[in-house]
Write a protein that holds these residues in place. Structure first.
Motif, mmCIF file in Angstrom:
data_model
loop_
_atom_site.group_PDB
_atom_site.id
_atom_site.type_symbol
_atom_site.label_atom_id
_atom_site.label_comp_id
_atom_site.label_asym_id
_atom_site.label_seq_id
_atom_site.Cartn_x
_atom_site.Cartn_y
_atom_site.Cartn_z
ATOM 1 N N TYR A 47 1.248 -1.349 0.130
ATOM 2 C CA TYR A 47 0.006 -0.285 0.061
ATOM 3 C C TYR A 47 1.137 0.857 -0.166
ATOM 4 C CZ TYR A 47 1.523 0.694 4.493
ATOM 5 O OH TYR A 47 2.397 0.581 5.695
ATOM 6 N N SER A 48 0.340 2.391 -0.022
ATOM 7 C CA SER A 48 0.666 3.523 -0.346
ATOM 8 C C SER A 48 -0.247 4.470 0.473
ATOM 9 C CB SER A 48 1.791 4.336 -1.099
ATOM 10 O OG SER A 48 2.639 3.894 -1.950
ATOM 11 N N ILE A 49 0.584 5.218 1.167
ATOM 12 C CA ILE A 49 -0.004 6.811 1.315
ATOM 13 C C ILE A 49 -0.022 7.827 0.743
ATOM 14 C CG2 ILE A 49 -1.237 7.128 4.262
ATOM 15 C CD1 ILE A 49 0.261 5.310 5.226
ATOM 16 N N ILE A 50 -0.799 9.145 0.538
ATOM 17 C CA ILE A 50 -1.296 10.120 0.061
ATOM 18 C C ILE A 50 -0.956 10.931 0.827
ATOM 19 C CG2 ILE A 50 -1.214 11.255 -2.051
ATOM 20 C CD1 ILE A 50 -0.295 8.455 -2.995
ATOM 21 N N VAL A 51 -0.218 11.564 1.247
ATOM 22 C CA VAL A 51 -0.973 12.952 1.999
ATOM 23 C C VAL A 51 -1.799 14.312 1.343
ATOM 24 C CG1 VAL A 51 -0.265 13.972 4.420
ATOM 25 C CG2 VAL A 51 0.737 11.696 3.911
ATOM 26 N N PHE A 57 -6.105 15.596 4.756
ATOM 27 C CA PHE A 57 -6.803 14.318 3.856
ATOM 28 C C PHE A 57 -5.569 13.403 3.583
ATOM 29 C CE2 PHE A 57 -8.940 12.743 0.403
ATOM 30 C CZ PHE A 57 -9.942 12.108 0.855
ATOM 31 N N LEU A 58 -6.455 12.339 3.611
ATOM 32 C CA LEU A 58 -4.927 10.676 3.057
ATOM 33 C C LEU A 58 -5.366 10.089 2.368
ATOM 34 C CD1 LEU A 58 -3.918 9.836 7.390
ATOM 35 C CD2 LEU A 58 -2.577 11.549 5.139
ATOM 36 N N VAL A 59 -4.939 9.200 1.280
ATOM 37 C CA VAL A 59 -6.064 9.059 0.394
ATOM 38 C C VAL A 59 -4.542 7.046 -0.050
ATOM 39 C CG1 VAL A 59 -6.395 8.312 -1.711
ATOM 40 C CG2 VAL A 59 -6.551 10.517 -0.943
ATOM 41 N N VAL A 76 -13.914 7.670 2.950
ATOM 42 C CA VAL A 76 -14.460 8.097 2.787
ATOM 43 C C VAL A 76 -13.586 7.240 1.313
ATOM 44 C CG1 VAL A 76 -14.036 10.099 0.482
ATOM 45 C CG2 VAL A 76 -13.777 10.250 3.243
ATOM 46 N N GLY A 77 -14.965 5.751 1.263
ATOM 47 C CA GLY A 77 -14.563 5.031 0.149
ATOM 48 C C GLY A 77 -15.590 5.461 -1.362
ATOM 49 N N SER A 78 -16.124 6.882 -1.524
ATOM 50 C CA SER A 78 -16.689 7.170 -2.460
ATOM 51 C C SER A 78 -15.244 7.873 -3.547
ATOM 52 C CB SER A 78 -18.243 7.961 -1.838
ATOM 53 O OG SER A 78 -17.445 9.041 -1.450
ATOM 54 N N ILE A 79 -14.740 7.744 -2.758
ATOM 55 C CA ILE A 79 -13.316 8.365 -3.674
ATOM 56 C C ILE A 79 -13.347 7.059 -5.394
ATOM 57 C CG2 ILE A 79 -12.114 10.046 -2.479
ATOM 58 C CD1 ILE A 79 -10.471 7.874 -2.515
ATOM 59 N N ALA A 111 -9.738 4.321 -0.074
ATOM 60 C CA ALA A 111 -10.163 5.026 0.442
ATOM 61 C C ALA A 111 -9.362 5.899 0.628
ATOM 62 C CB ALA A 111 -10.705 4.852 1.920
ATOM 63 N N GLY A 112 -10.157 7.589 1.047
ATOM 64 C CA GLY A 112 -10.024 8.357 1.237
ATOM 65 C C GLY A 112 -9.820 8.776 3.272
ATOM 66 N N LEU A 113 -9.418 8.931 3.658
ATOM 67 C CA LEU A 113 -9.446 9.746 5.630
ATOM 68 C C LEU A 113 -9.146 11.102 5.432
ATOM 69 C CD1 LEU A 113 -10.253 7.952 7.852
ATOM 70 C CD2 LEU A 113 -7.111 8.379 8.047
ATOM 71 N N SER A 114 -10.788 11.868 6.036
ATOM 72 C CA SER A 114 -10.173 13.117 6.303
ATOM 73 C C SER A 114 -9.365 13.704 7.920
ATOM 74 C CB SER A 114 -11.529 13.959 6.181
ATOM 75 O OG SER A 114 -12.247 14.195 4.461
ATOM 76 N N ILE A 115 -9.167 14.212 8.680
ATOM 77 C CA ILE A 115 -8.588 14.515 9.237
ATOM 78 C C ILE A 115 -8.975 15.219 9.939
ATOM 79 C CG2 ILE A 115 -6.573 13.656 11.719
ATOM 80 C CD1 ILE A 115 -5.797 11.330 9.503
ATOM 81 N N GLY A 116 -9.064 16.136 11.537
ATOM 82 C CA GLY A 116 -9.030 16.732 12.435
ATOM 83 C C GLY A 116 -10.024 17.307 13.849
ATOM 84 N N LYS A 117 -10.249 18.558 14.219
ATOM 85 C CA LYS A 117 -10.951 18.499 15.243
ATOM 86 C C LYS A 117 -12.276 18.643 15.120
ATOM 87 C CE LYS A 117 -10.105 21.807 19.013
ATOM 88 N NZ LYS A 117 -9.659 22.699 19.827
#
Length: 240
Positions: free
Chosen positions: A46-50, A76-78, A134-137, A158-164
């Protein structure tokens, strides 16, 4: 026990403080945890796109307007299934790389990416932050791949939104244990368990849901699967 409590209290957040900036240290901790996820043969396929760039995130939202948090979150990570790395290894050793002749390599890479994603979710929550997967990417998989400059044999999962978080969320009820957990062999169960869960979710009354749980999936799976993913897999040499 702290890790168990974090997992038991998992919630999905979609509203984030746009002024909150994830520190480099926090991001590093999340990525380190993600990279320590188990993987088949330690292959780490796998790879992670930041994605911090606002313009790229704006383009992602334009493709997927139902998920504005991709722009408003701190980062946002992909997560992508990556069989390009093992292709490089095959080229280095001058051996064949017939991954398009079966589905197992793809399943392995998708599993590795999913495990890394889950570690990132847990690490995020351990830091007192929130996230949403976010699987809808995959809905616009070709456009997303071009936007992120993904090479052949790399598949966005999938993507991943991260925040407060700015809105508190409740812990969502899960399916009855008897519908999910099986001992020794798969045990069939009565549909009443699903009906009971429909009732549980109706009482939970999540504002964003417009259908009962079972009808949502009856409607979803009554349509053909996303054909763009199939086209993408052939175009990018996952399948012949």
């Amino acid at each position: 026990m702290e890790a168990l409590e974090v997992m038991k209290k998992h919630r999905t957040y979609r509203n984030f403080d746009e002024n909150y900036q994830l520190s480099d240290g926090e991001l590093k901790k999340i990525l380190q945890a993600s990279r320590q996820a188990p993987s088949w043969m330690n292959g780490q396929m796998y790879s992670i796109i930041v994605i911090k760039d606002r313009e790229i995130r704006e383009k992602l939202v334009s493709l997927n307007p139902g998920n504005p948090h991709m722009l408003h979150s701190s980062v946002f990570l992909v997560f992508v299934a990556d069989l390009r790395r093992t292709q490089k290894i095959a080229e280095h050793y001058g051996v064949d790389y017939p991954i398009s002749e079966g589905t197992d390599p793809l399943i392995t890479a998708v599993t590795d990416a999913a495990l890394a994603l889950e570690n990132a979710v847990i690490a995020t929550e351990a830091l007192g932050l929130g996230s949403v997967v976010v699987g809808s990417i995959r809905k616009d998989i070709v456009e997303v791949s071009k936007l992120l400059n993904l090479p052949e044999q790399v598949l966005p999962i999938a993507g991943l939104s991260i925040g407060k978080p700015t809105v508190e969320m409740r812990v969502k009820p899960r399916l009855p244990e008897m519908a999910v957990i099986h001992y020794d062999t798969y045990q069939d169960y009565d549909y009443q368990l699903i009906a009971d869960y429909d009732d549980t979710m109706e009482k939970f009354a999540e504002a964003r849901e417009t259908k009962i749980w079972s009808k949502k999936f009856a409607d979803y799976f009554s349509n053909r699967p996303n054909q763009e993913v199939d086209k993408f897999l052939k175009m990018n040499k996952f399948f012949k």
